[in-house]
Design a protein around this motif. Structure first.
Motif, short mmCIF file in Angstrom:
data_model
loop_
_atom_site.label_atom_id
_atom_site.label_comp_id
_atom_site.label_asym_id
_atom_site.label_seq_id
_atom_site.Cartn_x
_atom_site.Cartn_y
_atom_site.Cartn_z
N TYR A 71 0.86 -1.14 0.27
CA TYR A 71 -0.10 -0.18 -0.05
C TYR A 71 0.99 1.32 0.18
CZ TYR A 71 -4.07 2.91 1.24
OH TYR A 71 -5.13 3.79 1.09
N LEU A 72 1.83 1.20 0.97
CA LEU A 72 2.87 2.60 0.90
C LEU A 72 3.66 2.62 -0.37
CD1 LEU A 72 4.59 2.40 4.44
CD2 LEU A 72 3.28 4.03 3.37
N ILE A 73 4.28 1.37 -1.02
CA ILE A 73 5.00 1.49 -2.16
C ILE A 73 4.18 1.81 -3.48
CG2 ILE A 73 6.10 0.04 -3.60
CD1 ILE A 73 7.20 -1.65 -1.06
N GLU A 74 2.83 1.18 -3.55
CA GLU A 74 2.13 1.70 -4.51
C GLU A 74 1.03 2.77 -4.49
OE1 GLU A 74 0.60 -2.20 -5.92
OE2 GLU A 74 2.61 -2.89 -6.49
N ARG A 115 13.49 4.02 -6.49
CA ARG A 115 13.08 4.82 -7.62
C ARG A 115 11.44 4.94 -7.55
NH1 ARG A 115 15.89 0.81 -10.14
NH2 ARG A 115 14.08 0.08 -11.16
N MET A 116 10.65 3.90 -7.13
CA MET A 116 9.18 4.21 -6.85
C MET A 116 8.87 5.45 -6.05
SD MET A 116 7.97 0.34 -7.40
CE MET A 116 6.25 0.71 -7.22
N SER A 117 9.79 5.68 -4.77
CA SER A 117 9.51 6.55 -3.95
C SER A 117 9.99 8.03 -4.52
CB SER A 117 10.45 6.12 -2.93
OG SER A 117 11.74 6.48 -2.83
N ARG A 118 10.70 7.93 -5.48
CA ARG A 118 10.95 9.31 -6.27
C ARG A 118 10.28 9.53 -7.54
NH1 ARG A 118 17.30 7.56 -6.41
NH2 ARG A 118 17.96 7.82 -4.03
N GLU A 119 9.32 8.57 -7.34
CA GLU A 119 8.27 8.74 -8.64
C GLU A 119 9.15 8.68 -9.97
OE1 GLU A 119 5.57 11.88 -8.27
OE2 GLU A 119 5.08 11.43 -6.13
N GLU A 120 9.95 7.78 -10.00
CA GLU A 120 10.81 7.56 -11.11
C GLU A 120 10.13 5.99 -11.70
OE1 GLU A 120 14.95 7.31 -9.94
OE2 GLU A 120 14.93 9.69 -9.52
N SER A 121 11.04 5.53 -12.63
CA SER A 121 10.11 4.07 -13.27
C SER A 121 10.34 3.16 -12.01
CB SER A 121 11.17 3.96 -14.45
OG SER A 121 12.41 3.38 -14.01
N GLY A 122 9.65 2.03 -12.55
CA GLY A 122 9.73 0.77 -11.61
C GLY A 122 8.17 0.19 -11.22
N TRP A 123 8.26 -0.94 -11.10
CA TRP A 123 7.11 -1.50 -10.36
C TRP A 123 7.26 -2.91 -10.13
CZ3 TRP A 123 3.19 -4.75 -13.54
CH2 TRP A 123 1.93 -5.08 -12.56
N LEU A 187 10.85 6.50 3.21
CA LEU A 187 10.95 6.84 1.56
C LEU A 187 9.49 7.46 1.04
CD1 LEU A 187 12.27 3.40 0.56
CD2 LEU A 187 13.44 5.66 0.43
N PHE A 188 8.31 6.99 1.61
CA PHE A 188 7.25 7.40 1.05
C PHE A 188 6.26 8.41 1.57
CE2 PHE A 188 8.53 3.35 -1.14
CZ PHE A 188 8.31 3.46 -2.31
#
Length: 190
Positions: A71-74, A115-123, A187-188
């Motif tokens: 939930y946090l990550i996404e 990267r996801m926490s920085r709103e960069e690419s990744g999943w 991070l988030f």
């Protein structure tokens, strides 16, 4: 299929995907195709065994703390999203998966999560492991319309828990998330 063999097949697919195994982004994610190739070399019955074991493995990750980490990550995570998250977590390999199930906060150390926490690419997630597994089954000579019935028959009630395990908390409560998942929260949630 024993768990070491199962994870060995996932590991072979990760090796085939090479340096992109941990750096996945749809639509050019090489790992599902690599998994299909590895599995297609097996007999259809072994592919069904792989599918049943996959349900058991992802079922072991059906835990509230991991769901709240997702939930946090996404930025939110419902039922379908958590299934995708667990399927994608499997593709990150045995060590990452096992560590994340035991300590979801460990996901904060993954480059893709940073990267996801920085709103960069990744999943992390993957829409469904069933797709590459079913394709492999058909390529190995299994009946195209018989995959789901074969998995159901082989599974006979071994498909996983109905309710998540572990302690639950309100994933939208920042203070509780900071207490339970401090590294991810840093991070988030800032």
């Amino acid at each position: 299929m024993d768990i070491d063999t199962w994870w060995g097949l996932v590991g072979r697919a990760r090796e085939a995907a090479g340096d992109r195994a941990d750096d996945r982004d749809p639509p050019d994610d090489p790992l599902p195709g690599a998994l299909t190739e590895v599995l297609a070399a097996l007999e259809p019955e072994r592919i069904v065994d792989f599918a049943v074991t996959a349900y058991e493995v992802t079922g072991s990750a059906y835990r509230w703390p991991l769901w709240n980490a997702a939930y946090l990550i996404e930025g939110g995570c419902g039922d379908d999203g958590f299934m995708d998250f667990r399927d994608g977590l499997v593709l990150l390999g045995r060590e990452v998966f096992t560590r994340a199930v035991a300590d979801p906060d460990s996901l904060a150390g993954l480059p893709v999560v940073v990267r996801m926490s920085r709103e960069e690419s990744g999943w992390i997630g993957y829409e469904s492991l069933t797709g590459p597994v079913k394709t492999a089954y058909e390529r190995a000579g299994g009946a195209a319309d018989g995959f789901y019935e074969a998995v159901k028959a082989a599974g006979r009630g071994r498909m996983g828990p109905r309710e998540p395990d572990g302690e639950n908390w309100d994933a939208e409560d920042a203070d509780l998330s900071r207490r339970h998942l401090p590294r991810l929260a840093a991070l988030f949630l800032g």
